[in-house]
Design a protein around this motif. Structure first.
Motif, short mmCIF file in Angstrom:
data_model
loop_
_atom_site.label_atom_id
_atom_site.label_comp_id
_atom_site.label_asym_id
_atom_site.label_seq_id
_atom_site.Cartn_x
_atom_site.Cartn_y
_atom_site.Cartn_z
N LEU A 1 -2.45 -8.36 -20.96
CA LEU A 1 -2.52 -7.72 -19.65
C LEU A 1 -3.94 -7.16 -19.47
CD1 LEU A 1 0.81 -5.77 -20.03
CD2 LEU A 1 0.43 -7.46 -18.22
N ASP A 2 -4.57 -7.52 -18.38
CA ASP A 2 -5.92 -7.02 -18.09
C ASP A 2 -5.86 -6.16 -16.84
OD1 ASP A 2 -6.80 -8.45 -20.25
OD2 ASP A 2 -7.68 -10.07 -19.06
N TYR A 3 -6.56 -5.05 -16.88
CA TYR A 3 -6.48 -4.10 -15.76
C TYR A 3 -7.86 -3.69 -15.25
CZ TYR A 3 -1.57 -3.28 -17.03
OH TYR A 3 -0.23 -3.41 -17.29
N VAL A 4 -7.91 -3.49 -13.96
CA VAL A 4 -9.07 -2.82 -13.35
C VAL A 4 -8.52 -1.66 -12.52
CG1 VAL A 4 -10.51 -4.91 -13.29
CG2 VAL A 4 -9.05 -4.36 -11.33
N ALA A 5 -9.34 -0.65 -12.36
CA ALA A 5 -8.92 0.52 -11.60
C ALA A 5 -8.61 0.12 -10.16
CB ALA A 5 -10.02 1.57 -11.62
N TYR A 6 -7.62 0.78 -9.56
CA TYR A 6 -7.23 0.47 -8.20
C TYR A 6 -6.84 1.76 -7.50
CZ TYR A 6 -4.97 -1.77 -4.24
OH TYR A 6 -4.63 -2.18 -2.98
N ASN B 1 -0.18 -13.84 -17.09
CA ASN B 1 1.13 -13.27 -16.80
C ASN B 1 1.27 -13.18 -15.29
OD1 ASN B 1 0.56 -10.38 -15.78
ND2 ASN B 1 -0.70 -10.54 -17.62
N HIS C 1 0.83 -1.20 0.00
CA HIS C 1 0.00 0.00 0.00
C HIS C 1 0.87 1.25 0.00
CE1 HIS C 1 -2.75 3.06 1.83
NE2 HIS C 1 -3.59 2.50 0.99
N ARG D 1 -10.16 -3.40 -18.47
CA ARG D 1 -9.41 -3.06 -19.69
C ARG D 1 -8.60 -4.27 -20.12
NH1 ARG D 1 -6.05 1.78 -18.61
NH2 ARG D 1 -8.09 2.73 -18.59
N CYS E 1 -3.66 4.18 -11.54
CA CYS E 1 -3.11 3.05 -10.80
C CYS E 1 -4.06 1.89 -11.04
CB CYS E 1 -3.02 3.39 -9.31
SG CYS E 1 -2.19 2.09 -8.36
N LEU E 2 -3.51 0.74 -11.43
CA LEU E 2 -4.33 -0.38 -11.90
C LEU E 2 -3.92 -1.69 -11.24
CD1 LEU E 2 -3.83 0.68 -15.61
CD2 LEU E 2 -6.02 0.86 -14.39
N ARG E 3 -4.89 -2.57 -11.11
CA ARG E 3 -4.59 -3.92 -10.70
C ARG E 3 -4.60 -4.78 -11.95
NH1 ARG E 3 -7.44 -7.70 -8.15
NH2 ARG E 3 -9.35 -6.49 -8.22
N GLN E 4 -3.57 -5.65 -12.12
CA GLN E 4 -3.49 -6.54 -13.28
C GLN E 4 -4.18 -7.85 -12.90
OE1 GLN E 4 -3.09 -8.79 -16.31
NE2 GLN E 4 -1.86 -9.57 -14.61
N THR E 5 -5.16 -8.27 -13.70
CA THR E 5 -6.04 -9.38 -13.31
C THR E 5 -5.93 -10.62 -14.19
OG1 THR E 5 -7.84 -8.43 -14.62
CG2 THR E 5 -7.72 -7.78 -12.29
N SER E 6 -5.22 -10.53 -15.30
CA SER E 6 -5.11 -11.71 -16.17
C SER E 6 -4.20 -12.76 -15.53
CB SER E 6 -4.54 -11.32 -17.54
OG SER E 6 -4.25 -12.49 -18.28
N ARG F 1 0.97 4.11 -2.95
CA ARG F 1 0.66 5.51 -2.64
C ARG F 1 1.80 6.41 -3.14
NH1 ARG F 1 -4.06 7.58 -1.48
NH2 ARG F 1 -3.10 9.13 -0.10
N PRO G 1 -5.14 2.86 -4.19
CA PRO G 1 -4.45 2.43 -2.97
C PRO G 1 -4.70 3.40 -1.81
CG PRO G 1 -2.90 3.44 -4.47
CD PRO G 1 -4.19 3.36 -5.20
#
Lengths: 98, 98
Positions: free
Chosen positions: B91-96, A48, A20, B3, A40-45, A24, B98
């Motif tokens: 690469l897949d992204y969702v908003a995050y 990878n 965190h 995304r 700022c993004l979380r990678q969900t696939s 930030r 922190p």
């Protein structure tokens, strides 16, 4: 428009206070002059091993270079990115109409 | 918002007619129901070996799954992507926040 992106995985445990704190600090890069659409993004696939991403846009190469060489960016790279990031991949994009 | 992005390099020479034809075919995926903000992109960073990218957004997982399983998408993967793409990374992204 140049979209600068980086996908990365931290050395910190997922959901940790250290994670965190890093994210930030990364978000503070958004305030450097010329940075647009900072995300700022979380990678969900699952295809990878990266867990987060940053995306930002610059109007042109001059704005991108200004950011890259900005003391706040270079300090972040030295003090946070290099010690705390386990792996990363940078991808830069420009619009293309085939 | 999800995304979905993919960075890739084609087997075709840069600037070739075959490259152009592939990218035009890829752009046709934009018309599948649920696909938002479809972008065809050129990858410009010298820190990786990818030369193009696609980016699109979906409202939710259901829309993403609808796209993934859509006959026009699966046909494109089989008939164009697998034979013509040399390497790629999704690469897949969702908003995050922190």
């Amino acid at each position: 428009m140049i979209r600068h992106t980086v996908a990365f995985r931290l050395k910190h445990p997922l959901g940790s206070a250290a994670e965190h704190d890093f994210l930030r600090a990364a978000c503070a890069l958004a305030k450097i002059e010329g940075v647009q659409k900072f995300e700022c993004l979380r990678q969900t696939s699952g295809k990878n091993s990266f867990t987060f991403g940053l995306s930002m846009e610059f109007a042109d190469e001059a704005a991108y270079f200004f950011y890259s060489g900005h003391p706040e960016h270079t300090a972040f790279v030295q003090q946070r990115w290099i010690p705390e990031v386990a792996e990363f991949m940078e991808l830069d994009y420009v619009a293309y109409a085939p």
